[in-house]
Enzyme design. Structure first.
Site, PDB file in Angstrom:
ATOM      1  N   GLU A 233     -11.606  11.472  58.862  1.00  0.00           N
ATOM      2  CA  GLU A 233     -11.014  12.702  58.320  1.00  0.00           C
ATOM      3  C   GLU A 233     -11.337  13.805  59.320  1.00  0.00           C
ATOM      4  O   GLU A 233     -12.489  14.195  59.466  1.00  0.00           O
ATOM      5  CB  GLU A 233     -11.596  12.984  56.922  1.00  0.00           C
ATOM      6  N   CYS A 267     -11.749  21.925  56.065  1.00  0.00           N
ATOM      7  CA  CYS A 267     -10.669  21.210  56.751  1.00  0.00           C
ATOM      8  C   CYS A 267      -9.332  21.437  56.050  1.00  0.00           C
ATOM      9  O   CYS A 267      -8.291  21.480  56.700  1.00  0.00           O
ATOM     10  CB  CYS A 267     -10.987  19.728  56.861  1.00  0.00           C
TER      11      CYS A 267
END
Length: 460
Positions: A233, A267
């Protein structure tokens, strides 16, 4: 190699004062943590799904019991608003609740149709899973992969970011207080060089990383050399599209929240705001007014809306991205100046007229700086959003929800889409991206099955 003279240090971003130092482990000490996890795994894998679920339920209860202590530690280490830290612990407890409830069903043996014989599929644990995690969500990042892996019957290792070393150790102790076998979840206080050796260790069977795309390429390549499963990720510059028929007040309010959540260091923050011609000027004006009113301050103060960034380096890198974007034609509407005060603060900053070639357009800005981009129309907005090398999350603002859902499903090249809202994660919905935002999924049934051996058994 001896690491006896080296240490990891945590620093309070508000005061710039040292919190604690933690000696780095020697290679032998790190190997002993791996061995402890592997040994505990050999017993844990034989526990029933229901037995594992019971321990994970107990972890949820211990999370709630320890919430205030954990939240204050996270805020001290990384500067996040105290209420955000409390909400993070709540989310972690909810992940445990979901996993304990859904895990035994999702991971149960399945009977399959096989002509003339009986066929079964099991979801068997594979071994020790190694997680390399960042500082921005000290509890959630570690819980997100570890609870799913533990439910599946695996052992788990954590290399946390230096900035939140204390939080990683707090989580280990919390797990064990709740009844997780000692050593099954191990925390490694190691260097990047030592980390490569952990990936090489034959007792480690899978690797997961949350971080930059550069870190993901390095870790993914290392694991691939050894034919080890990875989940990556890798961040993003998520685009939120304000279409012609958007509710402008809702869009502005939500996009402000989405940009400064977690001090802008997430993020899946809303980062690029792609606004059609029809709404562009009104959006810029209203957004800038809202950003100008955002109060910087002590993250433990209830009135504070924006705390300090995690380190001086992170703050300075963001400032450089803002300056370079302005030099290349972006318009600085609000903010953009480092305040003269103690603490690694950066003001809520708005850049308009953001265009290709500017860092604000091309790259991820990890902090409270918003990039506003003009689009001709709805489809042009989608084209601009998809032109990014990233693809983690994104959003669409439109009063026509059915159309927005179709655009999200058919055209938006990203792993997650939020329509008329902003959110970070939810236990039942898979979390992850495409393109250089990585691959693999966490949360939901999909996340529970990432690190298992999907095993076929046929009986004649």
């Amino acid at each position: 190699m001896s690491n006896s003279s080296k240490s990891l240090k945590t620093i309070n971003p508000l005061t710039e004062q040292d919190l604690r130092s933690y000696p780095l482990m020697s290679d032998d000490e790190a190997s002993a943590v791996v061995e402890a996890s592997h040994k505990a795994f050999l017993d844990w894998r034989l526990k029933s799904l229901e037995e594992r679920a019971k321990v994970i339920s107990a972890i949820a209860a211990e999370m709630r019991k320890s919430k205030e202590d954990f939240a204050r530690l996270m805020t001290d280490e990384v500067g996040k608003l105290l209420n955000d830290s409390r909400s993070e612990v709540d989310l972690c407890a909810a992940i445990c609740d979901y996993t304990a409830k859904a895990g035994p069903k999702v991971l149960a043996d399945e009977e399959r149709e096989v002509e003339g014989d009986k066929g079964y599929v099991t979801h068997s644990p594979i071994g020790v899973i190694y997680g390399i995690q960042p500082w921005n969500f000290p509890a959630y990042q570690a819980v997100r992969y570890s609870i799913a892996s533990l439910m599946a019957g695996n052992g788990v290792l954590l290399k946390h970011a230096e900035a939140c070393t204390g939080s990683g150790l707090f989580l280990r102790d919390l797990y064990e207080r709740a009844g997780l076998p000692k050593g099954l979840f191990g925390v490694l206080l190691i260097s990047h060089e030592q980390s490569d050796r952990i990936i090489e260790d034959e007792r480690v069977r899978g690797v997961t990383l949350t971080g930059s795309d550069r870190a993901g390429r390095a870790v993914g390549a290392k694991a691939a050399e050894l034919v080890k499963k990875t989940v990556l990720e890798l961040g993003s510059n998520d685009a939120y599209l304000v279409l012609d028929d958007a509710d402008l007040d809702l869009a502005v309010k939500t996009c402000v929240k989405g940009r400064i959540y977690n001090n802008g260091q997430t993020c899946v923050n809303a980062k690029r705001f792609i606004v059609t011609e029809k709404n562009y000027d009104a959006f810029v004006k209203a957004y800038a007014e809202a950003f100008e009113a955002i109060a910087l301050g002590d993250p433990t103060d209830e009135k504070t809306q924006l705390g300090p960034m995690v380190t001086k380096k992170q703050r300075d890198e963001l400032h450089e991205q803002v300056q370079k974007s302005v030099e290349k034609g972006a318009k600085l509407v609000v903010g953009g100046k480092i305040p003269d005060r103690t603490g690694w603060f950066y003001p809520a900053t708005v850049l308009a007229d953001v265009a290709p070639g500017q860092p604000a357009y091309e790259d991820e800005m990890f902090g409270p700086a918003a990039a506003i981009i003009r689009a001709k129309d709805d489809m042009d907005a989608l084209r601009i959003a998809n032109s990014s090398r990233y693809g983690l999350g994104g959003g669409i603002f439109s009063k026509d929800v059915a159309r927005a859902r179709k655009l999200a499903a058919d055209h938006f090249d990203t792993g997650m889409v939020f329509i008329n809202t902003f959110n970070v994660a939810y236990p039942t919905l898979p979390f992850g991206g495409v393109k250089t935002s990585g691959y693999g999924r966490e949360h939901g049934p999909e996340g529970l099955k990432e690190f298992v051996n999907v095993k076929s058994i046929r009986i004649g």
